[in-house]
Design a protein around this motif. Structure first.
Motif, PDB file in Angstrom:
ATOM      1  N   LEU A  43       5.498  28.396   9.701  1.00  0.00           N
ATOM      2  CA  LEU A  43       4.738  29.636   9.609  1.00  0.00           C
ATOM      3  C   LEU A  43       5.267  30.506   8.470  1.00  0.00           C
ATOM      4  O   LEU A  43       6.421  30.929   8.475  1.00  0.00           O
ATOM      5  CB  LEU A  43       4.815  30.395  10.939  1.00  0.00           C
ATOM      6  N   ARG A  44       4.393  30.772   7.494  1.00  0.00           N
ATOM      7  CA  ARG A  44       4.733  31.640   6.374  1.00  0.00           C
ATOM      8  C   ARG A  44       3.812  32.855   6.431  1.00  0.00           C
ATOM      9  O   ARG A  44       2.587  32.724   6.306  1.00  0.00           O
ATOM     10  CB  ARG A  44       4.576  30.898   5.039  1.00  0.00           C
ATOM     11  N   ILE A  45       4.401  34.012   6.612  1.00  0.00           N
ATOM     12  CA  ILE A  45       3.626  35.240   6.802  1.00  0.00           C
ATOM     13  C   ILE A  45       3.699  36.111   5.558  1.00  0.00           C
ATOM     14  O   ILE A  45       4.783  36.523   5.137  1.00  0.00           O
ATOM     15  CB  ILE A  45       4.147  36.036   8.020  1.00  0.00           C
ATOM     16  N   LEU A  46       2.554  36.381   4.983  1.00  0.00           N
ATOM     17  CA  LEU A  46       2.461  37.347   3.887  1.00  0.00           C
ATOM     18  C   LEU A  46       2.133  38.697   4.507  1.00  0.00           C
ATOM     19  O   LEU A  46       1.117  38.840   5.201  1.00  0.00           O
ATOM     20  CB  LEU A  46       1.369  36.931   2.896  1.00  0.00           C
ATOM     21  N   HIS A  47       3.008  39.678   4.279  1.00  0.00           N
ATOM     22  CA  HIS A  47       2.878  40.980   4.945  1.00  0.00           C
ATOM     23  C   HIS A  47       2.610  42.069   3.909  1.00  0.00           C
ATOM     24  O   HIS A  47       3.475  42.373   3.081  1.00  0.00           O
ATOM     25  CB  HIS A  47       4.153  41.295   5.734  1.00  0.00           C
ATOM     26  N   LEU A  48       1.416  42.625   3.961  1.00  0.00           N
ATOM     27  CA  LEU A  48       1.049  43.728   3.075  1.00  0.00           C
ATOM     28  C   LEU A  48       1.407  45.036   3.780  1.00  0.00           C
ATOM     29  O   LEU A  48       0.710  45.478   4.696  1.00  0.00           O
ATOM     30  CB  LEU A  48      -0.452  43.673   2.763  1.00  0.00           C
ATOM     31  N   GLU A  49       2.513  45.642   3.364  1.00  0.00           N
ATOM     32  CA  GLU A  49       3.022  46.839   4.044  1.00  0.00           C
ATOM     33  C   GLU A  49       3.937  47.598   3.087  1.00  0.00           C
ATOM     34  O   GLU A  49       4.815  47.008   2.453  1.00  0.00           O
ATOM     35  CB  GLU A  49       3.794  46.433   5.302  1.00  0.00           C
ATOM     36  N   ALA A  83       8.336  37.350  20.116  1.00  0.00           N
ATOM     37  CA  ALA A  83       7.287  36.425  20.562  1.00  0.00           C
ATOM     38  C   ALA A  83       7.684  34.970  20.338  1.00  0.00           C
ATOM     39  O   ALA A  83       6.859  34.067  20.511  1.00  0.00           O
ATOM     40  CB  ALA A  83       5.983  36.730  19.831  1.00  0.00           C
ATOM     41  N   ASN A  84       8.949  34.758  19.940  1.00  0.00           N
ATOM     42  CA  ASN A  84       9.482  33.397  19.733  1.00  0.00           C
ATOM     43  C   ASN A  84       8.741  32.632  18.640  1.00  0.00           C
ATOM     44  O   ASN A  84       8.542  31.423  18.748  1.00  0.00           O
ATOM     45  CB  ASN A  84       9.437  32.592  21.039  1.00  0.00           C
ATOM     46  N   LEU A  85       8.353  33.348  17.596  1.00  0.00           N
ATOM     47  CA  LEU A  85       7.695  32.704  16.465  1.00  0.00           C
ATOM     48  C   LEU A  85       8.738  32.348  15.415  1.00  0.00           C
ATOM     49  O   LEU A  85       9.591  33.166  15.058  1.00  0.00           O
ATOM     50  CB  LEU A  85       6.645  33.640  15.868  1.00  0.00           C
ATOM     51  N   ASN A  86       8.674  31.137  14.929  1.00  0.00           N
ATOM     52  CA  ASN A  86       9.577  30.670  13.883  1.00  0.00           C
ATOM     53  C   ASN A  86       8.883  30.890  12.551  1.00  0.00           C
ATOM     54  O   ASN A  86       7.901  30.217  12.240  1.00  0.00           O
ATOM     55  CB  ASN A  86       9.897  29.195  14.114  1.00  0.00           C
ATOM     56  N   PHE A  87       9.365  31.808  11.754  1.00  0.00           N
ATOM     57  CA  PHE A  87       8.614  32.187  10.558  1.00  0.00           C
ATOM     58  C   PHE A  87       9.540  32.642   9.442  1.00  0.00           C
ATOM     59  O   PHE A  87      10.698  32.982   9.637  1.00  0.00           O
ATOM     60  CB  PHE A  87       7.633  33.321  10.892  1.00  0.00           C
ATOM     61  N   THR A  88       8.985  32.646   8.244  1.00  0.00           N
ATOM     62  CA  THR A  88       9.564  33.356   7.113  1.00  0.00           C
ATOM     63  C   THR A  88       8.469  34.280   6.603  1.00  0.00           C
ATOM     64  O   THR A  88       7.287  33.963   6.690  1.00  0.00           O
ATOM     65  CB  THR A  88      10.026  32.378   6.011  1.00  0.00           C
ATOM     66  N   SER A  89       8.860  35.444   6.104  1.00  0.00           N
ATOM     67  CA  SER A  89       7.846  36.413   5.698  1.00  0.00           C
ATOM     68  C   SER A  89       8.155  36.983   4.327  1.00  0.00           C
ATOM     69  O   SER A  89       9.307  37.008   3.878  1.00  0.00           O
ATOM     70  CB  SER A  89       7.739  37.554   6.719  1.00  0.00           C
ATOM     71  N   LEU A  90       7.112  37.437   3.689  1.00  0.00           N
ATOM     72  CA  LEU A  90       7.223  38.051   2.369  1.00  0.00           C
ATOM     73  C   LEU A  90       6.434  39.352   2.402  1.00  0.00           C
ATOM     74  O   LEU A  90       5.235  39.352   2.696  1.00  0.00           O
ATOM     75  CB  LEU A  90       6.653  37.117   1.295  1.00  0.00           C
ATOM     76  N   ARG A  91       7.116  40.457   2.132  1.00  0.00           N
ATOM     77  CA  ARG A  91       6.444  41.759   2.134  1.00  0.00           C
ATOM     78  C   ARG A  91       6.057  42.148   0.717  1.00  0.00           C
ATOM     79  O   ARG A  91       6.868  42.066  -0.204  1.00  0.00           O
ATOM     80  CB  ARG A  91       7.355  42.838   2.734  1.00  0.00           C
TER      81      ARG A  91
END
Length: 200
Positions: A17-23, A39-47
């Motif tokens: 899971l790769r989350i792009l976060h517009l914030e 929520a026990n999500l395994n992710f990496t994110s980019l803001r």
């Protein structure tokens, strides 16, 4: 553009899971990441917080989920949704915002947003993300099945065309053989008639 997690070493497997976060607010982004971890999500994110960085991240980061605030100082969530619909239409897009009236929320869903979650109700975020990912996977599988079905139809159509061609060739061959047989038979009758006339 600010990366919210440490760079992943080359010898490590990148989380699915790769989350792009517009914030634009770092504090809000951290609260949202905390809720995702709960929520026990395994992710990496980019803001990101600008249009240019958002567009670049769609290609370079290759997200499979987009979270977006609705209002930012230099960018608008509606524009971000439109861009994502054009460039990555299969990636789920969830608004995570401070305020969003009912009519506006309905409009965002009509425009292609998967869901919206208010920042004062972040407990909804985990279930919303899981549902969005599940529905996205179902769409991918449905498209794959439709493509495989279409491929099967193409093969059947090609086979039917081939069989029709074979039948036509067989009919032509049989007709030619019958014609040749009749021709040889007719020549034999003519020879018999000629001999009879000569003898007579």
């Amino acid at each position: 553009m600010s990366n919210s997690v440490a760079a992943i070493p080359p010898n490590k497997i990148q989380p699915e899971l790769r989350i792009l976060h517009l914030e634009d607010l770092v504090s809000d982004a951290e609260l949202i990441r905390h809720e995702l971890r709960r929520a026990n999500l395994n992710f990496t994110s980019l803001r990101v917080d600008t249009e240019a960085d958002f567009i670049q991240a769609l290609t370079d980061f290759n997200p499979n989920l987009i979270l977006a605030d609705y209002t930012l100082p230099s960018f608008d969530g509606t524009d971000a949704l439109a861009i994502s619909q054009r460039l990555v239409p299969d990636v789920p897009f969830i608004f995570v915002t401070g305020t969003l009236g009912e009519e506006l929320a309905i409009e965002t869903l009509k425009s292609g947003a998967t869901d919206y979650v208010l920042k004062i109700r972040l407990t909804r975020l985990g279930p919303s993300v899981k549902r969005a990912l599940r529905e996205a996977q179902e769409r991918v599988e449905r498209k794959r099945a439709e493509k495989e079905l279409e491929h099967s139809f193409e093969k059947l159509r090609a086979l039917a065309t081939h069989l029709q061609s074979v039948r036509e060739e067989e009919r032509t061959r049989i007709a030619r053989e019958i014609h040749d047989e009749l021709g040889r038979g007719g020549q034999g009758v003519g020879d018999e008639v000629s001999r009879a006339l000569l003898l007579g």
